[in-house]
Enzyme design. Structure first.
Site, PDB file in Angstrom:
ATOM      1  N   HIS A 167       0.810  -1.153   0.184  1.00 13.92           N
ATOM      2  CA  HIS A 167       0.280   0.057   0.345  1.00 13.92           C
ATOM      3  C   HIS A 167       0.864   1.196   0.091  1.00 13.92           C
ATOM      4  O   HIS A 167       1.939   1.190   0.839  1.00 13.92           O
ATOM      5  CB  HIS A 167      -0.903  -0.044   1.320  1.00 13.92           C
ATOM      6  CG  HIS A 167      -2.292  -1.088   1.020  1.00 13.92           C
ATOM      7  ND1 HIS A 167      -2.819  -1.738   1.965  1.00 13.92           N
ATOM      8  CD2 HIS A 167      -2.445  -1.547  -0.172  1.00 13.92           C
ATOM      9  CE1 HIS A 167      -2.685  -2.422   2.035  1.00 13.92           C
ATOM     10  NE2 HIS A 167      -3.095  -2.949   0.309  1.00 13.92           N
ATOM     11  N   ALA A 168       0.558   1.912  -0.997  1.00 13.62           N
ATOM     12  CA  ALA A 168       1.935   2.974  -1.448  1.00 13.62           C
ATOM     13  C   ALA A 168       1.974   4.242  -0.248  1.00 13.62           C
ATOM     14  O   ALA A 168       2.898   4.631   0.370  1.00 13.62           O
ATOM     15  CB  ALA A 168       0.902   3.797  -2.338  1.00 13.62           C
ATOM     16  N   ARG A 169       0.884   4.428   0.968  1.00 15.80           N
ATOM     17  CA  ARG A 169       0.975   5.448   1.141  1.00 15.80           C
ATOM     18  C   ARG A 169       1.577   5.167   3.538  1.00 15.80           C
ATOM     19  O   ARG A 169       1.556   5.847   4.100  1.00 15.80           O
ATOM     20  CB  ARG A 169      -0.227   5.912   2.018  1.00 15.80           C
ATOM     21  CG  ARG A 169      -1.130   5.224   2.507  1.00 15.80           C
ATOM     22  CD  ARG A 169      -2.504   5.846   2.706  1.00 15.80           C
ATOM     23  NE  ARG A 169      -4.041   4.516   2.956  1.00 15.80           N
ATOM     24  CZ  ARG A 169      -5.550   4.849   3.130  1.00 15.80           C
ATOM     25  NH1 ARG A 169      -5.067   6.213   3.060  1.00 15.80           N
ATOM     26  NH2 ARG A 169      -6.072   3.628   4.020  1.00 15.80           N
ATOM     27  N   ASN A 180      -3.877  -5.826  -2.143  1.00 13.01           N
ATOM     28  CA  ASN A 180      -4.138  -6.683  -1.320  1.00 13.01           C
ATOM     29  C   ASN A 180      -5.233  -7.039  -1.048  1.00 13.01           C
ATOM     30  O   ASN A 180      -5.711  -7.978  -0.201  1.00 13.01           O
ATOM     31  CB  ASN A 180      -3.659  -6.371   0.305  1.00 13.01           C
ATOM     32  CG  ASN A 180      -3.178  -7.028   1.053  1.00 13.01           C
ATOM     33  OD1 ASN A 180      -2.661  -8.514   0.890  1.00 13.01           O
ATOM     34  ND2 ASN A 180      -3.881  -7.117   2.671  1.00 13.01           N
ATOM     35  N   ARG A 181      -6.111  -7.177  -2.575  1.00 14.05           N
ATOM     36  CA  ARG A 181      -7.746  -7.967  -2.490  1.00 14.05           C
ATOM     37  C   ARG A 181      -7.319  -8.136  -4.237  1.00 14.05           C
ATOM     38  O   ARG A 181      -7.972  -9.148  -4.265  1.00 14.05           O
ATOM     39  CB  ARG A 181      -8.905  -6.109  -2.712  1.00 14.05           C
ATOM     40  CG  ARG A 181      -8.915  -6.138  -1.252  1.00 14.05           C
ATOM     41  CD  ARG A 181      -9.341  -6.930  -0.420  1.00 14.05           C
ATOM     42  NE  ARG A 181      -9.194  -5.982   1.420  1.00 14.05           N
ATOM     43  CZ  ARG A 181      -8.829  -5.377   2.130  1.00 14.05           C
ATOM     44  NH1 ARG A 181      -7.521  -5.721   1.702  1.00 14.05           N
ATOM     45  NH2 ARG A 181      -8.929  -4.857   2.948  1.00 14.05           N
ATOM     46  N   HIS A 226       3.178  -4.429   6.321  1.00 17.62           N
ATOM     47  CA  HIS A 226       2.339  -2.488   6.465  1.00 17.62           C
ATOM     48  C   HIS A 226       1.992  -2.022   7.557  1.00 17.62           C
ATOM     49  O   HIS A 226       2.738  -2.110   8.438  1.00 17.62           O
ATOM     50  CB  HIS A 226       0.537  -3.289   6.289  1.00 17.62           C
ATOM     51  CG  HIS A 226       0.419  -4.222   4.723  1.00 17.62           C
ATOM     52  ND1 HIS A 226      -0.224  -3.784   3.510  1.00 17.62           N
ATOM     53  CD2 HIS A 226       0.873  -5.427   4.630  1.00 17.62           C
ATOM     54  CE1 HIS A 226      -0.463  -4.939   2.897  1.00 17.62           C
ATOM     55  NE2 HIS A 226       0.528  -5.918   3.454  1.00 17.62           N
ATOM     56  N   ALA A 227       1.094  -0.612   7.479  1.00 17.34           N
ATOM     57  CA  ALA A 227       1.309   0.008   8.537  1.00 17.34           C
ATOM     58  C   ALA A 227      -0.336   0.036   8.315  1.00 17.34           C
ATOM     59  O   ALA A 227      -0.625   0.506   7.268  1.00 17.34           O
ATOM     60  CB  ALA A 227       1.851   1.474   8.535  1.00 17.34           C
ATOM     61  N   TYR A 228      -0.929   0.639   9.742  1.00 19.91           N
ATOM     62  CA  TYR A 228      -0.779   0.970  11.180  1.00 19.91           C
ATOM     63  C   TYR A 228      -1.920   0.076  12.060  1.00 19.91           C
ATOM     64  O   TYR A 228      -2.958   0.451  11.355  1.00 19.91           O
ATOM     65  CB  TYR A 228      -0.705   2.372  11.431  1.00 19.91           C
ATOM     66  CG  TYR A 228      -1.842   3.239  11.114  1.00 19.91           C
ATOM     67  CD1 TYR A 228      -2.334   4.408  10.171  1.00 19.91           C
ATOM     68  CD2 TYR A 228      -2.638   3.621  12.038  1.00 19.91           C
ATOM     69  CE1 TYR A 228      -3.948   4.656  10.327  1.00 19.91           C
ATOM     70  CE2 TYR A 228      -3.637   4.617  12.295  1.00 19.91           C
ATOM     71  CZ  TYR A 228      -4.049   4.679  10.711  1.00 19.91           C
ATOM     72  OH  TYR A 228      -4.885   5.332  11.169  1.00 19.91           O
ATOM     73  N   TYR A 240      -9.900  -7.599  10.604  1.00 17.26           N
ATOM     74  CA  TYR A 240     -11.097  -7.576   9.909  1.00 17.26           C
ATOM     75  C   TYR A 240     -11.541  -8.805   8.818  1.00 17.26           C
ATOM     76  O   TYR A 240     -10.157  -8.970   7.651  1.00 17.26           O
ATOM     77  CB  TYR A 240     -11.801  -6.225  10.248  1.00 17.26           C
ATOM     78  CG  TYR A 240     -11.092  -5.678   8.436  1.00 17.26           C
ATOM     79  CD1 TYR A 240     -10.522  -4.257   9.180  1.00 17.26           C
ATOM     80  CD2 TYR A 240     -10.808  -5.826   7.642  1.00 17.26           C
ATOM     81  CE1 TYR A 240      -9.778  -3.337   8.885  1.00 17.26           C
ATOM     82  CE2 TYR A 240      -9.402  -4.788   7.145  1.00 17.26           C
ATOM     83  CZ  TYR A 240      -9.393  -3.940   7.342  1.00 17.26           C
ATOM     84  OH  TYR A 240      -8.072  -2.573   6.378  1.00 17.26           O
TER      85      TYR A 240
END
Lengths: 308, 99
Positions: free
Chosen positions: A68-70, A143-144, A196-198, A248
């Site tokens: 995930h870029a951010r 990631n999906r 990943h984060a966060y 989740y």
């Protein structure tokens, strides 16, 4: 050279790529740089292989960052891992043992297009940068997009959503390239780790359903040992458990795909923090965050050398 | 300014819906408002008593604060000026270090 490279600041894509070439140049006996394909926008997908060269069979660990870029702390950790592994090889027996007995495949920036875009245009970009026919929105949640319960609960069919699963499984060249590589090396890769984060969590399969994986006892104890090791650094607590219950439900995730494809230990780390800074974790916290995560990842890797 | 100062005045709210009714109300608010969900990653995953972190544009911060207040939904502002935090994260220190 390596001495000038500052691991305690965030780096844009070009600097990370130059750094990878430098690691390859300066550590020929422990590092091998290669590309596993190209991104949607044509950027190379670089991977660093770390480990002592040997002809005999070696188990392997895959670590990717920046899906995930951010989530910038991810790529910062992948660089930190490489730096620690190479700098400690001579004087740290535990690292030397890991590097002699395992291969590590490190992908510092998985979503190169998105990461670049988050530096240049939109700091909070998450997805890839692929165009979707008939829609003005861009990008797929990498990631999906994996071929496991694709686009089931916890993913979106709508291209403008942040959890868009994509037009079809592995539609994203980045996902396709990593999946192809892992399938090819599946006999050796015993652990898949995605950074990943966060949220400060350590997650393992399943993401797409509330059920226990067959080797739950081994994976649960590996996760428990890892978060204990992480805690030992600065007392930071991580929750751990199946992604579906700990975080989740989500479908098409990389850890579920890795597990389904025979990788017994598949983990997703959600690094610091829990929202005070969120994606804007200050550079002063790169060091402690990466130091504690390094302990956790080393614990997981060491566990592969023992019988469970 | 980084990113042409586009995040000036944007804020990050933390909302913790304490009932199913509040969960539905928050989801409804987010349908009327273009928001950037930080946690969870999509509105469909918002659950009772779980943290919702949402980045809201400067033109909508008052609107959201007023509607949350009217619905008696507990919330706090985690980041009051996003541009400042962005500048702090990479702008100031790393450019000085690079120099």
């Amino acid at each position: 050279s390596e001495i000038q490279y500052d691991y305690e600041v965030y780096h844009p894509l070009e600097e990370i790529q130059s750094w990878m070439f430098e690691m390859n140049r300066t550590h020929p006996h422990l590092v091998d740089l290669f590309s596993i394909g190209q991104s949607y926008e044509g950027r190379p997908l670089y991977v660093l292989q770390l480990g002592k060269r040997t002809r005999r069979f070696k188990k392997a660990v895959w670590i990717d960052c920046g899906v995930h870029a951010r989530e910038w702390i991810g790529p910062a950790f992948c660089q930190w891992f490489v730096k620690e592994a190479l700098n400690s090889y001579q004087h740290d027996s535990s690292i030397r043992r890991l590097m002699n007995q395992l291969d590590f495949y490190i992908m510092p920036v998985f979503n190169v297009d998105g990461y670049h875009y988050s530096w240049k245009t939109d700091r909070f970009w998450r997805k890839t940068r692929s165009k979707i026919p008939k829609y003005h929105c861009r990008g797929v949640d990498a990631n999906r997009n994996w071929k496991v319960k694709w686009c089931d609960e916890g993913a979106s069919l709508h291209p403008c959503d942040e959890t868009y699963c994509g037009p079809f499984p592995e539609s994203e060249p980045e996902v396709k390239a990593v999946a192809k590589f892992l399938r090819k090396h599946r006999k050796r890769v015993k652990a898949y780790i995605s950074i990943h984060a966060y949220a400060q969590m350590l997650l393992y399969p399943y993401s797409y359903k509330y059920a226990t994986i067959p080797n739950f006892n081994c994976v649960e104890s590996a996760a428990q040992n890892a978060v204990s090791a992480l805690y030992s650094a600065y007392g930071v607590r991580y929750r751990y458990g199946p992604a579906s219950t700990t975080l989740y439900v989500s479908s098409g995730s990389s850890i579920d795909w890795a597990y389904k494809n025979g990788i017994p230990y598949a983990f997703a780390f959600e690094l610091r923090d829990t929202g005070y800074f969120g994606f804007l974790l200050p550079e002063e916290l790169i060091n402690p965050t990466c130091t504690e995560t390094m302990r956790a990842v080393k614990t997981i890797a060491s566990g592969l050398l023992k019988k469970c | 300014y980084l990113y042409n100062n586009r995040y000036f005045g944007d804020q990050v709210f933390r909302i913790i819906p304490s009932s199913d009714a509040e969960v539905q109300a928050v989801k409804q608010l987010f349908q009327n408002l273009t928001v950037d969900l930080w946690q969870p990653n999509s509105a469909s995953m918002i659950q009772e008593n779980s943290t919702v972190d949402v980045h809201v544009g400067r033109n909508k911060t008052q609107w959201l604060r007023r509607h949350l207040h009217q619905a008696h939904i507990q919330s706090e502002v985690l980041i009051s000026n996003l541009q400042t935090e962005i500048e702090r994260q990479i702008g100031y220190r790393s450019s000085r270090k690079r120099r």
